[in-house]
Design a protein around this motif. Sequence first.
Motif, short mmCIF file in Angstrom:
data_model
loop_
_atom_site.label_atom_id
_atom_site.label_comp_id
_atom_site.label_asym_id
_atom_site.label_seq_id
_atom_site.Cartn_x
_atom_site.Cartn_y
_atom_site.Cartn_z
N TRP A 335 0.82 -1.22 0.00
CA TRP A 335 0.00 0.00 0.00
C TRP A 335 0.85 1.27 0.00
CZ3 TRP A 335 -4.56 -1.16 3.97
CH2 TRP A 335 -5.29 -2.26 3.47
N THR A 336 2.13 1.10 0.30
CA THR A 336 3.04 2.25 0.21
C THR A 336 3.51 2.41 -1.23
OG1 THR A 336 3.70 2.00 2.50
CG2 THR A 336 5.22 3.19 1.07
N GLY A 346 10.11 -6.40 0.56
CA GLY A 346 8.87 -5.64 0.45
C GLY A 346 9.07 -4.13 0.53
N GLY A 347 10.31 -3.66 0.39
CA GLY A 347 10.57 -2.21 0.44
C GLY A 347 10.16 -1.59 1.77
N LEU A 348 9.99 -2.43 2.79
CA LEU A 348 9.38 -1.93 4.04
C LEU A 348 10.16 -0.80 4.68
CD1 LEU A 348 7.95 -5.14 5.69
CD2 LEU A 348 6.70 -3.03 5.19
N PHE A 352 9.78 3.51 6.10
CA PHE A 352 9.53 3.39 7.54
C PHE A 352 10.73 2.69 8.19
CE2 PHE A 352 5.45 2.69 5.25
CZ PHE A 352 4.85 3.89 5.55
N THR A 353 10.85 2.85 9.52
CA THR A 353 11.86 2.08 10.24
C THR A 353 11.19 0.82 10.78
OG1 THR A 353 11.41 3.08 12.38
CG2 THR A 353 13.01 4.21 10.96
N LEU A 354 12.00 -0.22 11.00
CA LEU A 354 11.43 -1.44 11.59
C LEU A 354 10.85 -1.15 12.97
CD1 LEU A 354 13.72 -4.50 10.72
CD2 LEU A 354 11.43 -3.95 9.88
N ASP A 355 11.47 -0.22 13.71
CA ASP A 355 10.91 0.14 15.02
C ASP A 355 9.48 0.66 14.88
OD1 ASP A 355 13.03 -0.64 16.57
OD2 ASP A 355 13.99 1.34 16.61
#
Length: 460
Positions: A335-336, A346-348, A352-355
Amino acid sequence: MGIFIKFFALTILVAFGAVVYQIFLTPDPEVPVIPEKWFGRQQLKAGEPIPKDPLTINRFTINVSDEVLTDLKHRLDLARFVEPLPGTQFNYGFNGNYLKQVVDYWKTKYDWRQQEKELNKFNHFKTQINGIDIHFIHVKPSKPAKTVVPILISHGWPGSVLEYYKAIPLLTEPTNGVAFEVICPSIPGYGWSEAPHQTGFNVPQTARIYVKLMERLNHKTFFVHGGDYGSLIGRTMAILYPEHIRGLHTTMAGSTNKGLSLIKSIIGAYFPQLVFDNPEADYKKMFPFWENIRFMVRESGYMHIQSTRPDTVGAAMLDSPVGLAAYILEKFSVWTNPAFLDKPDGGLTEKFTLDELLTNIMIYWTSNNVASSMRYYKENVPLLFIDFNIHEFRIKASVPSAVADFPHELMRFPYSVTKHQYENLIQYTSMPRGGHFAAFEEPKLVADDIKTFVSKVLKK
Ligand SMILES: *[C@@H]1O[C@H](CO)[C@@H](O)[C@H](O)[C@H]1NC(C)=O
């Protein structure tokens, strides 16, 4: 062949009839009155009056017990992982190899107590409305300002109040003498808001309860901003309670299948230059039609499950933090940016940070509210399709309205199409970058857009 042509002709005729019916023959409904309902645990007898809520507003501090954290650690230690097929990234769902890395981070580097401190830096409160505790963040302007403007901000699924942590300080900082007083509730059944104990808790009920919350805080009139379900809630508040809403700002544009919006959509599919202000860019927001439909079908399986059997998938999510993380974080990937499906991680962490991502998961995990958050679809989606969409949303929001349109938003409508869904769409911004979790990803773009909109309304 003959039968095929007949079938084809019939399909066209039915489609044409449906369009004519939608546009010309269905009258706009009256604004409905949303009945006061009880959502507390206590079962009321038929005809029993709704109990009065205590009007107290209580300070609330996030403080998860050690037991919950120890239990979580055990579960993470016991995790089992899917082995991804060769050559697949996120396109078969959350990649098992990357999930293992996320869980390793969660176990060894992620510090919940530190995150808790960060979360507690704003003032949190709870107050009971219609039998359930409503949680909200309340932040006043950071410095004295000439004009203080109250604004209610609502998240959606699978987000939380966390999405607004970066935008809130931008809003409470005075700009040209104007600063916001931000009220940011957790939707009942999400995060630290109590889950409704009775059926029927939907968007109109949320809208009613949010207005009650603002009245309890002595805000008779206020602005509203929302994303995802928050967009629907905000728009519903503007439709149902315009006397309370000074302005409506959302990141998802409103559209229905009616009137000029529909006619322009149909014409725009073939002759974009006839109806769109900016033919090339506007066309891309809605078309090619089948490409969009394929995308929506591919990405909306979760919605079908949650709108029909939330407690079944809820059982799994409530029991497995790893499953919960995969289920929710997959949405933060695609959705990003839909292109993130083809990335092994997944480009996560591009936006964003994992935190941050894990804290949003922790809000769902430690509150035990994941099944109730998914039930919101059960309570809303049938209504959206059968009743709500062709009912309340037939009524235009009359208050000054603004749409911030982000290029990777899930459903997009150009200004020339969506403006007919509002009586007073005074601002529409085509954003340069960003996706569905707009405020989480691009807090400054969202905060600045809200400020520009509100200053226009205040000048009038
Ligand atoms: C959280 O609860 C524990 C145990 O009741 C207490 O010792 C601690 O001070 C609390 N922390 C906060 C930030 O309120």
